[in-house]
Design an enzyme around this catalytic site. Structure first.
Site, short mmCIF file in Angstrom:
data_model
loop_
_atom_site.label_atom_id
_atom_site.label_comp_id
_atom_site.label_asym_id
_atom_site.label_seq_id
_atom_site.Cartn_x
_atom_site.Cartn_y
_atom_site.Cartn_z
N HIS A 215 -5.21 66.73 31.29
CA HIS A 215 -5.07 67.11 32.70
C HIS A 215 -6.39 67.32 33.43
CE1 HIS A 215 -5.83 71.08 31.00
NE2 HIS A 215 -6.20 71.45 32.20
C1 UD1 Z 1 -5.74 74.19 36.77
C2 UD1 Z 1 -7.14 74.76 36.50
C3 UD1 Z 1 -7.59 74.36 35.10
C4 UD1 Z 1 -6.56 74.75 34.05
C5 UD1 Z 1 -5.23 74.13 34.44
C6 UD1 Z 1 -4.16 74.50 33.44
C7 UD1 Z 1 -8.67 74.92 38.44
C8 UD1 Z 1 -9.84 74.33 39.10
N1 UD1 Z 1 -8.15 74.21 37.41
O1 UD1 Z 1 -5.84 72.78 36.81
O2 UD1 Z 1 -8.80 75.02 34.79
O3 UD1 Z 1 -6.96 74.23 32.79
O4 UD1 Z 1 -4.86 74.62 35.76
O5 UD1 Z 1 -3.00 73.71 33.66
O6 UD1 Z 1 -8.22 75.98 38.83
N2 UD1 Z 1 1.01 70.80 40.40
C9 UD1 Z 1 2.38 70.67 40.42
N3 UD1 Z 1 3.12 71.71 39.94
C10 UD1 Z 1 2.55 72.86 39.45
C11 UD1 Z 1 1.15 72.94 39.43
C12 UD1 Z 1 0.39 71.91 39.90
O7 UD1 Z 1 2.94 69.66 40.84
O8 UD1 Z 1 3.27 73.77 39.05
C13 UD1 Z 1 0.18 69.71 40.93
C14 UD1 Z 1 -0.60 70.21 42.15
O9 UD1 Z 1 0.09 70.00 43.31
C15 UD1 Z 1 -1.88 69.43 42.06
C16 UD1 Z 1 -2.04 69.11 40.59
O10 UD1 Z 1 -0.79 69.34 39.98
O11 UD1 Z 1 -1.80 68.24 42.79
C17 UD1 Z 1 -3.12 69.92 39.99
O12 UD1 Z 1 -2.83 71.32 40.06
P1 UD1 Z 1 -4.02 72.40 40.26
O13 UD1 Z 1 -3.43 73.76 40.17
O14 UD1 Z 1 -4.83 72.04 41.44
O15 UD1 Z 1 -4.98 72.17 39.03
P2 UD1 Z 1 -4.71 71.87 37.49
O16 UD1 Z 1 -5.07 70.48 37.24
O17 UD1 Z 1 -3.37 72.34 37.06
#
Ligand code: UD1
Length: 364
Positions: A204
């Protein structure tokens, strides 16, 4: 008499690593969820697994760009902390939620406690590296998991009296929720895999999945491994794959929706090998004595390099390193069993709470 403590958390790993601290506190803290992870399978099921109530206070910052997310979280936390006036705020790790919490607590002059302080990848391309540096420097109490983390903090001139080494709470979490052998076998049956005959994989990190070419290479490498690969797909990876027409299902790769922590631990404790880019998994494999191919440019967990983990770049070294581990190089499964985890014995939650109580006595 100080007021209640507040715990702020926003993502899946923060729930896992803060649960042992929350459970060791003598009274329940105010719980604030930032909403950075908002899908039920990324949040709600994790609270339930640890027997925790769903947080009473919620901010909705999920699905935003990094800057918007941090800005919105600081602004909403500012209001909430002013209203709740906690005695101190506890946050964990290196996410956008963590960094925003440290800024907001600091702005309201509320003491800030940082769990899992002092990790450094020295890789300025990672958002997490920026987040953890800011959180550590704004924190009044840094709970460092290892001596390496302590050394990182003192090298940046954070005074030693602000730091306590506690071990890593992930060990407590794994030992608390690892299902027994029978339950583990049921999970394997459900997925149609045999013990030690499959690879568990997760990806991820932006550095790997936001670049479609790198993501495609990872998928091809996983598809070429000699064992079947179970790949629970993180929402970020799912989104990038869909937007770029990348089929994550290649060769022997089997896609799963994100699984809850108990099921994940069952798969982890029974797999032959882990291949992925998660930070926490590098710690979890040291507790469950599994080898891991860490696919990243850098790691903030050097304690496990050369023992449980090998660090490789995206490319043919993924299958190269995986093949060597499966052939017993550099360590066989039996050899790994005798290597202690550098992250402690499973008492980090209790040690963290003792450090927090001592800290509160000095300020109230
Ligand atoms: C975040 C953390 C990372 C951690 C990871 C664990 C930061 C910079 N990164 O990354 O350190 O290792 O979490 O998983 O804070 N999304 C969904 N549903 C959800 C959550 C996210 O669809 O429940 C989508 C969001 O809309 C976004 C993408 O996934 O487009 C990434 O989510 P985001 O929370 O920005 O960062 P992670 O990659 O999860």
């Amino acid at each position: 008499m100080p007021g209640q403590l507040a715990v702020v958390l926003g993502t899946r790993p923060e729930i896992v690593k803060l649960a042992p601290v929350i459970r060791a506190l003598s009274s329940p803290p105010l719980m604030i969820h930032t909403g950075q992870h908002y899908d039920a399978e990324m949040a709600g099921v994790f609270f339930r697994a640890f027997g925790l109530e769903e947080p009473a206070h919620r901010l909705e910052i999920g699905g935003m760009s990094r800057g918007q997310q941090i800005g919105a979280a600081v602004s909403k936390l500012d209001e909430m902390l002013a209203e709740l006036q906690p005695a101190a705020v506890i946050a964990q790790g290196d996410t956008n939620s963590t960094m925003a919490t440290a800024v907001a607590a600091n702005a309201r002059s509320i003491p800030m406690v940082h769990v899992e302080a002092g990790l450094r990848s020295h890789d300025r391309n990672m958002p997490e590296e920026h987040n953890r540096v800011v959180a550590d420097h704004l924190s009044d109490l840094c709970l460092a998991p290892t001596e390496t983390a302590l050394a990182n903090l003192t090298a940046e001139r954070i005074p030693e009296e602000r730091i306590v080494v506690t071990g890593n709470t992930v060990v407590d979490a794994v030992l608390h929720l690892l299902p027994d052998r029978g339950a583990r076998r049921s999970f394997l049956e459900h997925h149609g895999v045999e013990p030690s005959r499959f690879v568990l994989s997760t990806f991820h990190r932006p550095e790997n999945v936001d670049d479609p070419e790198r993501l495609q290479t990872i998928v091809d490498e996983l598809g070429g491994l000699e064992l079947e690969v179970l790949l629970p797909v993180h929402p970020r990876t799912r989104e990038v794959a869909a937007a770029n027409d990348i089929d994550l299902q290649s060769g022997g790769v089997r896609l799963l929706n994100p699984v809850d922590y108990v099921e994940f631990l069952a798969l982890l404790s029974e797999c032959a090998l882990v291949v992925g880019d998660s930070g926490g998994l590098q710690e979890e494999v040291s507790v469950l004595k599994k080898p891991m191919v860490v696919v990243r440019n850098s790691t903030e967990r050097p304690e496990v390099l050369g023992t449980f983990c090998s660090l490789v770049d995206v490319g043919p070294e993924i299958s190269g390193s995986a093949g060597r581990w499966l052939a017993g190089e550099p360590h066989t499964a039996a050899e790994l069993i005798d290597i202690p985890s550098p992250y402690g014995e499973g008492d980090a939650g209790q040690r963290s709470v003792e450090a927090i109580e001592r800290f509160l006595e000095t300020i109230y």
